[in-house]
Motif scaffolding. Structure first.
Motif, PDB file in Angstrom:
ATOM      1  N   ILE A  69      40.661  43.516  42.887  1.00  0.00           N
ATOM      2  CA  ILE A  69      39.736  44.323  42.085  1.00  0.00           C
ATOM      3  C   ILE A  69      40.126  44.323  40.612  1.00  0.00           C
ATOM      4  O   ILE A  69      39.268  44.222  39.723  1.00  0.00           O
ATOM      5  N   ASP A  70      41.405  44.407  40.365  1.00  0.00           N
ATOM      6  CA  ASP A  70      41.890  44.527  38.985  1.00  0.00           C
ATOM      7  C   ASP A  70      42.458  43.216  38.443  1.00  0.00           C
ATOM      8  O   ASP A  70      43.034  43.200  37.349  1.00  0.00           O
TER       9      ASP A  70
ATOM     10  N   GLY B 241      40.983  40.485  37.415  1.00  0.00           N
ATOM     11  CA  GLY B 241      40.264  39.853  36.321  1.00  0.00           C
ATOM     12  C   GLY B 241      39.398  38.675  36.702  1.00  0.00           C
ATOM     13  O   GLY B 241      38.538  38.255  35.916  1.00  0.00           O
TER      14      GLY B 241
ATOM     15  N   HIS C  81      37.386  38.577  39.424  1.00  0.00           N
ATOM     16  CA  HIS C  81      36.213  38.990  40.192  1.00  0.00           C
ATOM     17  C   HIS C  81      35.698  40.338  39.701  1.00  0.00           C
ATOM     18  O   HIS C  81      36.474  41.182  39.232  1.00  0.00           O
ATOM     19  N   ASN C  82      34.411  40.521  39.803  1.00  0.00           N
ATOM     20  CA  ASN C  82      33.806  41.826  39.529  1.00  0.00           C
ATOM     21  C   ASN C  82      32.503  41.964  40.300  1.00  0.00           C
ATOM     22  O   ASN C  82      31.889  40.959  40.694  1.00  0.00           O
ATOM     23  N   LEU C  83      32.091  43.198  40.527  1.00  0.00           N
ATOM     24  CA  LEU C  83      30.802  43.447  41.167  1.00  0.00           C
ATOM     25  C   LEU C  83      29.682  42.968  40.252  1.00  0.00           C
ATOM     26  O   LEU C  83      29.721  43.191  39.036  1.00  0.00           O
TER      27      LEU C  83
ATOM     28  N   LYS D 142      26.446  43.536  38.644  1.00  0.00           N
ATOM     29  CA  LYS D 142      25.648  44.724  38.354  1.00  0.00           C
ATOM     30  C   LYS D 142      24.417  44.425  37.509  1.00  0.00           C
ATOM     31  O   LYS D 142      23.552  45.292  37.350  1.00  0.00           O
TER      32      LYS D 142
ATOM     33  N   ARG E  19      30.670  36.384  40.243  1.00  0.00           N
ATOM     34  CA  ARG E  19      32.098  36.678  40.353  1.00  0.00           C
ATOM     35  C   ARG E  19      32.414  37.655  41.482  1.00  0.00           C
ATOM     36  O   ARG E  19      33.551  38.123  41.606  1.00  0.00           O
ATOM     37  N   GLU E  20      31.408  37.958  42.295  1.00  0.00           N
ATOM     38  CA  GLU E  20      31.633  38.845  43.434  1.00  0.00           C
ATOM     39  C   GLU E  20      32.103  38.086  44.666  1.00  0.00           C
ATOM     40  O   GLU E  20      32.747  38.646  45.549  1.00  0.00           O
TER      41      GLU E  20
ATOM     42  N   LEU F 281      33.583  41.022  47.039  1.00  0.00           N
ATOM     43  CA  LEU F 281      34.349  42.074  46.383  1.00  0.00           C
ATOM     44  C   LEU F 281      33.868  43.469  46.774  1.00  0.00           C
ATOM     45  O   LEU F 281      34.662  44.415  46.793  1.00  0.00           O
TER      46      LEU F 281
ATOM     47  N   TYR G 137      36.370  46.797  47.682  1.00  0.00           N
ATOM     48  CA  TYR G 137      36.303  48.186  47.220  1.00  0.00           C
ATOM     49  C   TYR G 137      36.291  49.147  48.411  1.00  0.00           C
ATOM     50  O   TYR G 137      36.960  50.197  48.387  1.00  0.00           O
TER      51      TYR G 137
ATOM     52  N   ARG H 214      26.199  50.764  42.251  1.00  0.00           N
ATOM     53  CA  ARG H 214      25.631  49.434  41.969  1.00  0.00           C
ATOM     54  C   ARG H 214      24.266  49.286  42.651  1.00  0.00           C
ATOM     55  O   ARG H 214      23.361  48.632  42.140  1.00  0.00           O
TER      56      ARG H 214
END
Length: 611
Positions: free
Chosen positions: A248-249, A251, A253-255, A257, A287-288, A447, A451, A477
């Motif tokens: 998650i942190d 860098g 990957h990210n959700l 949105k 990137r999810e 991802l 979470y 989201r």
């Protein structure tokens, strides 16, 4: 024809000449065995590319879970709170689990269930991974990084299969080396021992597997994600938070949105739709995605038949539904005036969601996953039978379940009448006249689930604020209001998984994993009950959750064929297939409690045997 015949004749003459020369020779060297191919192990695995080929086999076989007719993921779903087997016109499909799920039953057939597929395919994947692991030092490498990338990916594939096997079948044989001679003396190993070994392997892999390899290959994020599941399984909640946070942190990957990909300029769609478009899953901008299986139309090695997701998960809407005036209202013809086959798919209702999945779990009217356009309700379909046009006033109007007097307009509400997640199951299908679900890449890990796994780890530790923050990252989201920390329990986490991961997650595996945690920790569930490992197959959260949420099992519901939906607590674990037990003639594979053969069990191995 004549040319082919002459060539064949010349070939036979040449073969006869070679054979005669060989047999008349005094040289006996022809008797010495020689490899039939240069693809012998001592040659193939002298190069890193040879070992990578075994990983390609692992990647290829991963995808079978979601593709083809009656894919195995359906069996994971029907042994859970989210769905049941919807085939109602014959006996055989897994509906009365008490009668149909036995060790010697048909456990690997599209008309029954795919329990046996998970057993044999699990060990097939382990076999491929073990080849790479056992022979890792046979080639020469350019660097330590090159070697350990291959080893780390192999560790991932082995751990992926074992994570599933121990939550499907409990204690199973642990095989850590390439088996190169016939072996009939396997023994079951305790589940926790297997998981601990997989944890160690994944912690190594996490250091070496690349962050962003080619799509379809193992990523570092996928390793950390799987490690999180194993840490949770072992009750190591701090470790689970750490491994989830690495993803998650980290860098990479990210959700997702904001709008992206093929339909991003279509104002009638939204980011949830974008996330599940076949063209968007493998985009660099997405990137999810942590781990994907790859399947494309017209490329070598694609899965024959594609996903068939619409055939499996869309209702049998084109049959057994009448208009209020008594005419057949729907038809599965493509390219007619109201073509609903290409638009929604020719479903047969094999995966029948529960009321919980389609209605009660949806707690926010703003949820994009349940919004018109993404989510389909039966009443959104139209009476489209061309033969009633001009003679039935309901032609072209929306379907309805009952007449004004209350009479049902379908003879089968199980198979023919339910809502479904169109955004996830809709896969264009240019290969068929009647669309069933075509080729697409598919998410193994996303991802959003990471979470929810970290939310679960926070929950087990009593950090409800941390759990709410992670769960709400997924909820918001999707356009929902956040939940307060006071609302968080294992039930609300499972609810969010049901909303987000339908037809993606192995729901039975995850329910069993959570049931083990409750039994191991003794922590009260939201239903007020506590559980123990001592009587796990008799009293468990898995069964209580399904009885609470499913409107089918043990409620007296029967199919048109007369089969009743039944389930028991011991279905928390599946039966080890009898033919696997019988063929292991010099060892003992333990059978799970509730199934014939359990009385012959011996204590499982609690240590990894040396060698």
């Amino acid at each position: 024809m004549t040319k082919q015949y002459n060539q064949t004749k010349r070939g036979l003459r040449l073969g006869a000449l070679i054979l005669a020369t060989t047999l008349s020779s005094c040289d006996k060297s022809w008797l010495e065995p020689k490899p039939l191919s240069f693809f012998a192990p001592e040659n193939t695995f002298n190069d890193p590319s040879g070992l990578r080929a075994t990983l390609v086999a692992c990647e290829r076989n991963m995808r079978y879970e979601w593709y083809g007719d009656s894919p195995p993921i359906l069996t994971e779903s029907i042994f859970s709170d989210i769905a049941v087997e919807g085939t109602t016109d014959k006996s055989g499909p897994a509906q009365n689990m008490n009668l149909q799920i036995t060790p010697d039953a048909q456990l690997n057939h599209t008309d029954y269930n795919r329990i046996g597929w998970y057993w044999y395919e699990g060990y097939k994947g382990i076999k491929y991974a073990n080849v790479a692991i056992s022979r890792i030092d046979q080639p020469k490498y350019k660097s330590e990084q090159e070697r350990n990338e291959i080893l780390g990916a192999a560790y991932f594939h082995r751990a992926f299969r074992y994570y599933r096997l121990v939550h499907q079948f409990g204690d199973v044989p642990l095989i850590l080396d390439e088996v190169i001679t016939p072996k009939l003396d396997f023994y079951s190993t305790k589940r926790e021992v297997i998981l601990q070994k997989m944890k160690e392997d994944l912690e190594f892999a996490e250091k070496w597997v690349p962050v962003s390899p080619d799509k379809g290959m193992v990523t570092r994020g996928a390793v950390s994600h799987l490690l999180t599941k194993i840490n949770l399984s072992l009750g190591l909640f701090d470790d689970a938070i750490k491994s989830a946070s690495n993803v998650i942190d980290g860098g990479a990957h990210n959700l997702m949105k904001t709008r992206f990909g093929i339909n991003q300029s279509d104002a009638t769609r939204n980011v949830i739709w974008d996330l599940h478009r076949p063209e968007n899953k493998s985009l660099a901008v997405n990137r999810e995605a942590l781990m994907l299986v790859i399947d494309r139309l017209l490329i070598e090695g694609n899965f024959d038949g594609g996903t068939q997701s619409m055939r499996q998960g869309v209702p049998f809407w084109f049959n057994n539904i009448n208009t209020p005036t008594g005419n057949r209202g729907t038809l599965d013809q493509a390219n007619i005036e109201i073509d609903q086959v290409n638009k929604y798919g020719r479903g047969i209702g094999r995966l029948r969601p529960t009321w919980y999945s389609t209605h009660s779990v949806w707690d926010d009217k703003k949820d994009l996953r349940h919004a018109p356009g993404n989510w389909m309700r039966m009443e959104d379909l139209l009476y489209n039978n061309p033969s009633i046009k001009g003679r039935d006033p309901y032609y072209g109007k929306n379907l309805q379940l009952r007449t004004e007097s209350g009479a049902l307009l379908t003879i089968d509400t199980i198979r023919c009448w339910f809502d479904w997640p169109h955004y996830k199951l809709y896969i264009p299908d240019p290969e068929r006249v009647q669309a069933s679900g075509g080729h697409t890449d598919w998410y193994v890990f996303r991802l959003a689930e990471t979470y929810l796994l970290r939310a679960e780890a926070h929950f087990w530790k009593g950090n409800l604020a941390g759990a709410a923050a992670d769960l709400n990252a997924v909820r918001t989201r999707a356009g929902c209001d956040p939940l307060p920390p006071s609302a968080i329990n294992i039930g609300t986490i499972l609810d969010e998984r049901a909303r987000e991961l339908y037809y993606e997650e192995p729901r039975k595996t995850e329910l069993t994993r959570i049931s083990y945690i409750l039994a191991k920790t003794g922590k009260p569930a939201y239903n007020g009950k506590t559980y123990s490992l001592d009587n796990f197959s008799d009293n468990n959260f898995f069964y209580d959750r399904i009885m609470e949420k499913s409107n089918f099992y043990n409620k007296g519901v029967k199919t048109r064929h007369g089969d009743e939906y039944k389930m028991s607590p011991y279905h928390v674990l599946w039966p080890v297939p009898q033919n696997a037990i019988d063929s292991n003639s010099k060892g003992i594979l333990n059978q799970n409690k509730g199934y014939a053969g359990y009385e012959r069990n011996r204590p499982p191995l609690t240590e990894i045997p040396k060698g």
